[in-house]
Design an enzyme around this catalytic site. Structure first.
Site, PDB file in Angstrom:
ATOM      1  N   ILE A 168     126.100 -96.028 -53.638  1.00 23.38           N
ATOM      2  CA  ILE A 168     126.018 -96.724 -52.259  1.00 23.38           C
ATOM      3  C   ILE A 168     126.250 -98.059 -52.363  1.00 23.38           C
ATOM      4  O   ILE A 168     126.148 -98.914 -53.565  1.00 23.38           O
ATOM      5  CB  ILE A 168     124.789 -96.544 -51.650  1.00 23.38           C
ATOM      6  N   TYR A 213     127.712-102.136 -50.097  1.00 25.07           N
ATOM      7  CA  TYR A 213     127.927-102.685 -49.042  1.00 25.07           C
ATOM      8  C   TYR A 213     129.419-103.509 -48.994  1.00 25.07           C
ATOM      9  O   TYR A 213     129.493-104.196 -49.939  1.00 25.07           O
ATOM     10  CB  TYR A 213     126.694-103.817 -48.550  1.00 25.07           C
ATOM     11  N   ALA A 237     132.113-104.753 -57.330  1.00 32.27           N
ATOM     12  CA  ALA A 237     131.760-103.575 -57.354  1.00 32.27           C
ATOM     13  C   ALA A 237     133.066-102.835 -57.506  1.00 32.27           C
ATOM     14  O   ALA A 237     134.012-103.074 -57.215  1.00 32.27           O
ATOM     15  CB  ALA A 237     131.098-102.787 -56.100  1.00 32.27           C
ATOM     16  N   ILE A 238     133.123-101.426 -58.115  1.00 32.24           N
ATOM     17  CA  ILE A 238     134.251-100.666 -58.297  1.00 32.24           C
ATOM     18  C   ILE A 238     134.016 -99.192 -57.728  1.00 32.24           C
ATOM     19  O   ILE A 238     132.912 -98.730 -58.207  1.00 32.24           O
ATOM     20  CB  ILE A 238     134.822-100.613 -59.743  1.00 32.24           C
ATOM     21  N   GLY A 239     134.790 -98.614 -57.108  1.00 30.52           N
ATOM     22  CA  GLY A 239     134.759 -97.093 -56.556  1.00 30.52           C
ATOM     23  C   GLY A 239     136.094 -96.819 -56.324  1.00 30.52           C
ATOM     24  O   GLY A 239     136.630 -97.270 -55.431  1.00 30.52           O
ATOM     25  N   GLY A 294     138.930 -98.713 -54.267  1.00 28.96           N
ATOM     26  CA  GLY A 294     139.121 -99.798 -55.317  1.00 28.96           C
ATOM     27  C   GLY A 294     138.164-100.584 -55.572  1.00 28.96           C
ATOM     28  O   GLY A 294     137.034-100.421 -56.225  1.00 28.96           O
ATOM     29  N   CYS A 312     124.973 -99.843 -55.708  1.00 25.43           N
ATOM     30  CA  CYS A 312     125.517 -98.878 -56.718  1.00 25.43           C
ATOM     31  C   CYS A 312     124.611 -98.193 -57.538  1.00 25.43           C
ATOM     32  O   CYS A 312     124.859 -97.799 -58.580  1.00 25.43           O
ATOM     33  CB  CYS A 312     126.399 -99.744 -57.694  1.00 25.43           C
TER      34      CYS A 312
END
Length: 236
Positions: free
Chosen positions: A83, A85, A147-149, A160, A178
């Protein structure tokens, strides 16, 4: 002589999360078919929480109804990661790239995304680094600044990175960011001693760091504005 790679950058400003998601899905298909070049979406979102494909609901610390009352949305995605934001004063990049064309594997691709944010932080005298094993994203000591996803489908990337410029940190109190407990979230504003320029300038610097990290020499900038729900009607 090595040919320079071409990158099309869409500067989009504030974009509703669901519209950005639908746009990425469309562009991934177009990239697979060779209809578009490697493309980078540069944008921000209104307050939004997203869950990755593992659907780790336990890391959302308040009822979904409470999120709506504070003006935030919750969306479920097929990206990796936990998760997170997204909100104003956060720089977001969604690359739609062919990893085959740029000759990168998935691990190296993620490492390059980390380097993009590390390079940006260094411009402001902030020493950031990649997380340790099990700690995704980019960190300043034990404080997470980026953050990276990502999602990779048939060698084409989407989703990204998100880099915290100066977001409202209160929104992070409602989640385990995260999925990593007992760690702080930070921002460029908190970590640097320098006066920050506008968000737009920092977005441009982030795009430049991206182009450098991935070896793109030719950049075509486009200003793209979407009204909320526009893509749901089949536009543009």
């Amino acid at each position: 002589m090595r040919l320079q790679r071409n990158l099309e950058v869409w500067k989009m400003g504030m974009v509703n999360y669901l519209d950005a998601l639908k746009l990425q899905e469309k562009l991934v298909i177009d990239r697979k078919l060779g209809k578009i070049p490697d493309t980078l979406l540069s944008l921000q979102h209104p307050p939004t929480y997203t869950l990755g494909k593992r659907k780790t609901y336990h890391n959302l610390l308040v009822p979904e109804a409470d999120l709506r009352s504070m003006g935030a949305e919750l969306h479920y995605t097929e990206r990796g990661g936990d998760i997170t934001y997204h909100g104003p004063h956060q720089a977001i990049l969604y690359p739609i790239l062919s990893l085959r064309d740029i000759r990168l594997g998935a691990r190296k691709y993620v490492e390059n995304l980390e380097m993009v944010m590390i390079e940006l932080a260094s411009l402001y005298g902030v020493g950031a680094c990649a997380g340790r094993t099990g700690e995704t994203g980019v960190w300043v000591e034990d404080r997470k600044i980026g953050a990276i996803g990502v999602r990779i489908s048939s060698g084409i990337t989407s989703h990204g990175l998100a880099f915290n410029i100066d977001p409202d940190m209160n929104y992070f109190k409602h989640i385990v960011p995260c999925g990593i407990a007992d760690k702080e979230v930070t921002s460029l504003k908190r970590e640097t001693e320098k006066t920050l320029p506008s968000d737009e300038v920092i977005h441009e610097q982030l795009v430049s760091c991206f182009a450098k990290s991935f070896g793109f020499g030719n950049i075509l900038l486009k200003n793209i504005t979407l009204e909320k729900g526009e893509l749901a009607k089949g536009l543009p």
